[in-house]
Motif scaffolding. Sequence first.
Motif, short mmCIF file in Angstrom:
data_model
loop_
_atom_site.label_atom_id
_atom_site.label_comp_id
_atom_site.label_asym_id
_atom_site.label_seq_id
_atom_site.Cartn_x
_atom_site.Cartn_y
_atom_site.Cartn_z
N VAL A 90 13.06 -31.32 9.99
CA VAL A 90 12.73 -29.89 9.89
C VAL A 90 11.25 -29.67 10.15
N ARG A 91 10.42 -30.50 9.55
CA ARG A 91 8.98 -30.32 9.69
C ARG A 91 8.52 -30.63 11.11
N LEU A 92 9.09 -31.66 11.72
CA LEU A 92 8.76 -31.95 13.13
C LEU A 92 9.22 -30.81 14.04
N GLY A 93 10.40 -30.26 13.75
CA GLY A 93 10.88 -29.13 14.54
C GLY A 93 9.94 -27.95 14.46
N ALA A 94 9.42 -27.66 13.25
CA ALA A 94 8.47 -26.57 13.08
C ALA A 94 7.18 -26.84 13.84
N ALA A 95 6.72 -28.09 13.82
CA ALA A 95 5.49 -28.44 14.53
C ALA A 95 5.67 -28.30 16.04
N ILE A 96 6.81 -28.74 16.55
CA ILE A 96 7.09 -28.63 17.99
C ILE A 96 7.16 -27.17 18.39
N ALA A 97 7.82 -26.34 17.56
CA ALA A 97 7.92 -24.91 17.87
C ALA A 97 6.53 -24.28 17.91
N ALA A 98 5.68 -24.62 16.94
CA ALA A 98 4.32 -24.07 16.92
C ALA A 98 3.54 -24.50 18.16
N TYR A 99 3.72 -25.76 18.55
CA TYR A 99 2.99 -26.25 19.72
C TYR A 99 3.47 -25.58 21.01
N LEU A 100 4.76 -25.32 21.11
CA LEU A 100 5.29 -24.64 22.30
C LEU A 100 4.73 -23.23 22.41
N VAL A 101 4.60 -22.53 21.27
CA VAL A 101 4.01 -21.19 21.30
C VAL A 101 2.55 -21.27 21.74
N VAL A 102 1.83 -22.26 21.22
CA VAL A 102 0.43 -22.44 21.63
C VAL A 102 0.34 -22.72 23.13
N CYS A 103 1.22 -23.58 23.63
CA CYS A 103 1.24 -23.89 25.07
C CYS A 103 1.54 -22.65 25.91
N PHE A 104 2.38 -21.77 25.38
CA PHE A 104 2.69 -20.54 26.09
C PHE A 104 1.43 -19.72 26.30
N PHE A 105 0.57 -19.64 25.27
CA PHE A 105 -0.66 -18.85 25.38
C PHE A 105 -1.77 -19.59 26.13
N ILE A 106 -1.53 -20.85 26.47
CA ILE A 106 -2.49 -21.58 27.29
C ILE A 106 -2.05 -21.62 28.74
N LEU A 107 -0.76 -21.88 28.98
CA LEU A 107 -0.27 -22.13 30.35
C LEU A 107 0.42 -20.95 30.99
N VAL A 108 1.24 -20.23 30.21
CA VAL A 108 2.08 -19.17 30.79
C VAL A 108 1.38 -17.82 30.76
N GLN A 109 0.93 -17.44 29.61
CA GLN A 109 0.23 -16.17 29.44
C GLN A 109 -1.09 -16.43 28.75
N PRO A 110 -2.08 -16.90 29.52
CA PRO A 110 -3.34 -17.33 28.90
C PRO A 110 -3.96 -16.23 28.04
N ASN A 111 -4.20 -16.59 26.77
CA ASN A 111 -4.81 -15.65 25.84
C ASN A 111 -5.47 -16.48 24.75
N LEU A 112 -6.79 -16.62 24.86
CA LEU A 112 -7.50 -17.50 23.94
C LEU A 112 -7.38 -17.01 22.51
N ARG A 113 -7.40 -15.71 22.31
CA ARG A 113 -7.30 -15.16 20.95
C ARG A 113 -5.96 -15.53 20.31
N ASN A 114 -4.89 -15.33 21.04
CA ASN A 114 -3.57 -15.64 20.50
C ASN A 114 -3.37 -17.15 20.33
N GLU A 115 -3.93 -17.92 21.26
CA GLU A 115 -3.82 -19.37 21.16
C GLU A 115 -4.47 -19.89 19.88
N LEU A 116 -5.70 -19.45 19.64
CA LEU A 116 -6.42 -19.94 18.46
C LEU A 116 -5.76 -19.47 17.16
N ALA A 117 -5.35 -18.20 17.14
CA ALA A 117 -4.72 -17.67 15.94
C ALA A 117 -3.39 -18.37 15.66
#
Length: 395
Positions: A90-117
């Motif tokens: 469960v905890r690894l799944g949550a970490a992977i989900a969080a990382y995928l969201v971060v990657c989205f704001f880096i690679l797909v829709q770049p937004n430094l504010r959203n990435e950091l938050a």
Amino acid sequence: MQDNFAYLLPFIMFTFGVVFLGLQAIGFRPGRYWGLGYILGAAGFALPMVLPEGFDLFGALLADFLFLAAFVLYGHALLVQFGAPTYVRVRLGAAIAAYLVVCFFILVQPNLRNELATSDMGLALLLAPSIFLVRRKIRNLMDKVLLAAASLVVAETLMRVGIFLWFTTGSSPESVGAYFTSDYSYLAQFTASICGFLMALSVLGSAIADVIEQHRLEADHDPLTGLLNRRGFDLSAPDFRLTPLPSGAVLICDIDHFKSVNDRFGHATGDRVIIALASLLKETLPASAKVARFGGEEFVAYVPDMPAAQLAILANMVRSAFAARNWSEGPFPVHITSSFGISAIALGDHSIHDAISRADGFLYRAKEAGRNQVVQEGLALLGVTPAASLKVVAS
């Protein structure tokens, strides 16, 4: 000053990581997780200093991965340290989900504010459930300090995210840049580092407390049976200098003709017999009983606030169950018995050992009368006395 701090922080975290890994070697089991977590955190902070220019995208992806992995390990270390369920998937799944969201704001829709938050919010949410799960498993003061420090890390992270979002607007890189060049940004980073430093110190203190407690338990307990040893029994025995005099009764017992068991079947078999009697004593006597292995096949127990007659009845239950045990399933087809002496705490006793000495005299009478008996104040109770010559009888 900020540059000096940026260099110092990874070094401090790396040092703590190495120390925690070293503590694992002396019995602090979660040390590996704390150690790896702090080393990964140090790597995340050091990354901007070691990556060449032009690797900003790769650096952002790697740094977020390192910080998320570090907080997964912090949470896992807490759960392991307090013996709570780890819920790894469960905890690894949550970490992977969080990382995928971060990657989205880096690679797909770049937004430094959203990435950091999103990254910082993910860190807090990875550690917070572990704190919640261990909140009722606190054992000592250092555990409270550790839990408080971990809670402070979560609270500070959430507060920092809230203030960051308040001071920046939308996807404006100018507002983000202005925030990071402000004195407040430096103060926030410094505060976050202090919280991480305090958590590391509390982990160190809790680890030392755990190791000391572990060695104290080992010093006070018999490694074969898990019962108290003589030292542990003496430390847990009541103080007869207090008023009123402690009440209760003591029991002393041993295994009849135990030397024959060792001589005929070996010490490993003898250990099995000792463990069997120890288990019966633990199961039959009340939880308040102080049960100890004094050495060899000899056991002593002190039961507070219990009359000698009642303790004799419990002792006879142990004697009967031990005598009825079927050893044919093991490597030796024999009949093995035990003998018991019981004495009450009496006026004039200066220590628990006065009562033990009297009980030992009653145990000697049980041996003289043919063994396999419980003797209280010199009277055989409910015993089945076999012929004295049948020391270890083959079935």
